[in-house]
Motif scaffolding. Structure first.
Motif, mmCIF file in Angstrom:
data_model
loop_
_atom_site.group_PDB
_atom_site.id
_atom_site.type_symbol
_atom_site.label_atom_id
_atom_site.label_comp_id
_atom_site.label_asym_id
_atom_site.label_seq_id
_atom_site.Cartn_x
_atom_site.Cartn_y
_atom_site.Cartn_z
ATOM 1 N N ALA A 85 1.382 -2.367 3.248
ATOM 2 C CA ALA A 85 0.924 -1.324 4.161
ATOM 3 C C ALA A 85 1.603 -0.010 3.766
ATOM 4 O O ALA A 85 2.816 0.028 3.551
ATOM 5 C CB ALA A 85 1.263 -1.683 5.599
ATOM 6 N N TRP B 45 -1.525 -4.594 10.613
ATOM 7 C CA TRP B 45 -2.443 -5.165 9.625
ATOM 8 C C TRP B 45 -1.702 -6.081 8.656
ATOM 9 O O TRP B 45 -2.165 -7.197 8.357
ATOM 10 C CB TRP B 45 -3.154 -4.056 8.846
ATOM 11 N N ARG C 145 -0.269 0.602 13.499
ATOM 12 C CA ARG C 145 -1.483 -0.156 13.196
ATOM 13 C C ARG C 145 -1.477 -0.667 11.760
ATOM 14 O O ARG C 145 -2.045 -1.725 11.471
ATOM 15 C CB ARG C 145 -2.733 0.690 13.467
ATOM 16 N N HIS C 146 -0.818 0.054 10.877
ATOM 17 C CA HIS C 146 -0.724 -0.381 9.481
ATOM 18 C C HIS C 146 0.238 -1.565 9.344
ATOM 19 O O HIS C 146 -0.045 -2.516 8.613
ATOM 20 C CB HIS C 146 -0.281 0.782 8.600
ATOM 21 N N THR D 237 -0.712 -9.291 10.515
ATOM 22 C CA THR D 237 -1.895 -10.114 10.797
ATOM 23 C C THR D 237 -2.389 -10.805 9.534
ATOM 24 O O THR D 237 -2.743 -11.992 9.546
ATOM 25 C CB THR D 237 -3.013 -9.248 11.404
ATOM 26 N N SER D 238 -2.412 -10.082 8.435
ATOM 27 C CA SER D 238 -2.855 -10.655 7.164
ATOM 28 C C SER D 238 -1.914 -11.767 6.722
ATOM 29 O O SER D 238 -2.352 -12.830 6.228
ATOM 30 C CB SER D 238 -2.928 -9.566 6.092
ATOM 31 N N GLN E 31 -9.163 -9.898 4.885
ATOM 32 C CA GLN E 31 -8.035 -9.011 5.188
ATOM 33 C C GLN E 31 -8.139 -7.704 4.419
ATOM 34 O O GLN E 31 -7.740 -6.644 4.910
ATOM 35 C CB GLN E 31 -6.706 -9.719 4.894
ATOM 36 N N ALA F 246 -10.221 -5.352 6.238
ATOM 37 C CA ALA F 246 -9.610 -4.839 7.468
ATOM 38 C C ALA F 246 -8.508 -3.820 7.205
ATOM 39 O O ALA F 246 -7.853 -3.359 8.156
ATOM 40 C CB ALA F 246 -9.048 -6.015 8.282
ATOM 41 N N ILE F 247 -8.281 -3.439 5.946
ATOM 42 C CA ILE F 247 -7.221 -2.481 5.614
ATOM 43 C C ILE F 247 -7.379 -1.209 6.454
ATOM 44 O O ILE F 247 -8.477 -0.675 6.608
ATOM 45 C CB ILE F 247 -7.253 -2.163 4.105
ATOM 46 N N THR F 248 -6.261 -0.717 6.974
ATOM 47 C CA THR F 248 -6.279 0.403 7.919
ATOM 48 C C THR F 248 -5.901 1.738 7.298
ATOM 49 O O THR F 248 -5.952 2.765 7.971
ATOM 50 C CB THR F 248 -5.310 0.112 9.076
#
Length: 459
Positions: A375, A390, A386-387, A393-394, A332, A335-337
Motif C-alpha cells: 500500500a 486494503w 483505507r490503503h 484485507t488482501s 484484490q 480492489a487497489i485503492t
C-alpha cells in the motif's frame, strides 16, 4: 553534544541537517531521536555504542533507511547512522566484494558491474545492503545464485556491548548463522563481504504486461512456465495501475495491468529464446524484454518507490499457485485503492530451495512465492487508512493459501508474528543467540527477537 572519539557529525534537534537526517524512505514514519551519530567508520560506531551504553539510550541503526516499518529511526534515543559509510572494494581475482554497512545496492552494483560481476541484491537500488542482507535478501538473481545471505562470506560486527567481531563460517559461526536472516538483532554490521558471480554487464531482461482483464490467464501461464523454468530465469509478477515509467506507453498510464518482470542470468541469446513463450502469450500491451544493462534492470523500479511517499506492507509466503489463489489475487488487485499501490509476487525455488532450511536463520526456503501487498499513497492523502485496510484485507484473503512471512516484508506485526515468521524451533535458537550477544535487548528496533534471559522484561 559531544561523543568522545567520534569523527563524524553529531546532530541534535535544532541542529542544521537534523531534520533531513531523520527522514527515511517511508514518509509515513516520523520519529525524533535525541541524537543522530553520522558515522565515518567502524571506530565511530564503537564510540556511538559506548556513548549510548553510558547514558542508557535506546539505539536504532540506520543503513539505507529503507525498512518499511521504520526501524532505522527511534524517538528520544540514539541513531547509529551508517549512511556516510559507502566504501566498496571489489577483488575481481578472488570474486568477492567488501562493502561498508551504509551502502545502497546501487553502490555495490556500480562497482561490481565494472568487472561483469554481481550478487543477488534486491529490486530497488536505493535499498540499503544491510537490512536487505540481514533479513535474507531476495532479488532478480536468487533462483540462479541463491539469496544474498547464501553469498555472504563474512561480516564485521559491533556488538551491543561495544566489541568488534568478525563473523563467518570459521569465526563465531553461530553468530554468522543468526545474521543470515535474523535481522539486526545481534549487532551492527559495519561491512559485508560477498561472493560474486559473472553477470552482465548486459542481460536478457525486461517487462511484459497485459491489461488486467487478462491477468487470470497470465498468472496461470506464469505458474506453468515457472514450474519448468531453469534456474537462470528470475521472474516476478506485478499487478497494479501502470505507473508513468519510461517503459510504459503513455496511453497505459494509470490503467490496471498484470505484468511479468524477468531477468535471465545466462547467455543473452539463450535467455531470449527461453523467455520467448512469455512474450508470445496472447498479445501483450507491453513487451520491453531484450538485451538490457543489468544496472538499468536493477534500477527499473526505483522511480515507482521513491523516498518520502507513504508505505504499508503485508505479505505471505505461498506454495505453487492454485486457480483459487490466482482468482483471489486478481480480485484484490481490482480492489487497489491507490494508484501507487501494487501486488508484487516474487518467485523463489532454484538455488534458494536447495539450501537446507536450517543452514541459516532465514525461514521458508521451500515456498514457491512471496506475495507482498504494497500500500502506498501521497503525504497529503485525506484518508490513508483505507490503503492500509486494503493491504490487511488482501493479506487476510490469502490466508487459506499460504503461511509464513519474509521478515523484511513485515510492517507493524506484533511480537508473536515474528515468532511465527521463524517457527518455534528456530526462534528458540535465535533467542538464545540474542541472549548471548544482546541480553538487555539494546538493539530492539527491528523485527525483534526477545532474549531468552529477558523474556519476562520484554513481553
Amino acid at each position: 553534544m559531544e561523543i568522545k572519539g567520534f569523527l563524524g557529525a553529531v546532530l541534535e534537534p535544532g541542529d542544521e541537517g537534523y531534520k533531513t537526517a531523520r527522514q527515511i524512505w517511508n514518509g509515513d514514519i516520523q520519529r525524533r531521536p535525541a541524537v543522530i551519530a553520522r558515522c565515518s567508520g567502524t571506530a565511530d560506531v564503537l564510540a556511538a555504542v559506548q556513548f549510548a551504553r553510558e547514558r542508557a539510550l535506546p539505539v536504532a541503526v540506520r543503513g539505507g533507511g529503507h525498512a518499511v516499518a521504520g526501524h532505522a529511526m527511534c524517538d528520544d534515543g540514539l541513531v547509529v547512522d551508517l549512511s556516510p559509510m559507502t566504501g566498496v572494494r571489489v577483488d575481481p581475482l578472488a570474486g568477492t566484494v567488501r562493502a561498508q554497512g551504509g551502502c545502497l545496492w546501487r553502490h555495490v552494483d556500480h562497482e561490481t558491474q565494472a568487472f561483469g560481476l554481481a550478487v543477488t541484491g534486491g529490486i530497488v537500488t536505493h535499498t540499503g545492503i544491510g537490512g536487505l542482507t540481514l533479513g535474507g535478501g531476495i532479488g532478480h538473481l536468487m533462483r540462479r545464485f541463491g539469496l544474498t545471505i547464501d553469498n555472504l562470506a563474512s561480516c564485521d560486527v559491533v556488538t551491543a556491548d561495544g566489541e568488534l567481531l568478525v563473523a563467518s563460517d570459521d569465526e563465531h559461526p553461530e553468530l554468522f548463522w543468526g545474521l543470515r536472516g535474523g535481522g539486526g538483532n545481534f549487532g551492527i554490521v559495519t561491512s559485508f563481504q560477498y561472493r560474486l558471480h559473472p553477470v552482465g554487464p548486459t542481460v536478457a531482461a525486461g517487462l511484459v504486461a497485459w491489461p488486467m482483464e487478462q491477468a487470470p490467464g497470465v498468472l496461470r501461464f506464469f505458474r506453468d512456465f515457472v514450474a519448468a523454468a531453469p534456474d537462470e530465469v528470475g521472474i516476478m509478477a506485478n499487478l497494479r495501475l501502470a505507473p508513468p515509467l519510461p517503459v510504459v506507453p503513455e496511453e497505459l498510464h494509470g490503467k490496471p495491468i498484470g505484468a511479468l518482470v524477468v531477468c535471465y542470468a545466462g547467455p543473452i541469446d539463450q535467455g531470449l529464446e527461453i523467455l520467448g513463450p512469455l512474450r508470445q502469450f496472447k498479445t501483450p500491451a507491453i513487451d520491453a524484454v531484450g538485451p538490457k544493462a543489468y544496472v538499468a534492470h536493477q534500477a527499473m523500479f526505483d522511480a515507482a518507490y521513491p523516498h518520502g511517499r507513504h508505505y504499508y506492507w503485508k505479505a505471505r509466503k505461498l506454495p505453487p499457485l492454485t486457480d483459487a489463489a490466482i482468482d483471489v489475487i486478481v480480485d484484490q488487485a481490482a480492489a487497489i485503492t491507490s494508484p501507487y499501490s501494487a501486488i508484487p509476487l516474487f518467485t523463489l525455488g532454484g538455488a534458494v530451495a536447495r539450501v537446507d532450511d536450517d543452514a541459516t536463520a532465514f525461514t521458508g526456503r521451500s515456498a514457491a512465492h512471496d506475495i507482498n501487498f504494497v500500500a502506498s499513497w501521497l503525504p497529503d492523502d485525506p484518508d490513508p487508512e483505507r490503503h492500509k485496510a486494503w493491504a490487511r484485507t488482501s493479506w487476510e484473503a490469502m490466508r487459506p493459501f499460504g503461511h509464513g512471512v519474509y521478515v523484511n516484508f513485515m510492517s507493524d506485526e506484533p511480537a508473536p508474528q515474528v515468532r511465527i515468521a521463524y517457527g518455534d524451533a528456530k526462534y528458540a535458537r535465535l533467542a538464545a543467540l540474542k541472549s548471548k550477544y544482546d541480553p538487555s535487548n539494546v538493539l530492539r528496533f527491528n523485527q525483534n527477537i526477545i532474549p531468552t534471559s529477558s523474556a519476562d522484561r520484554f513481553p
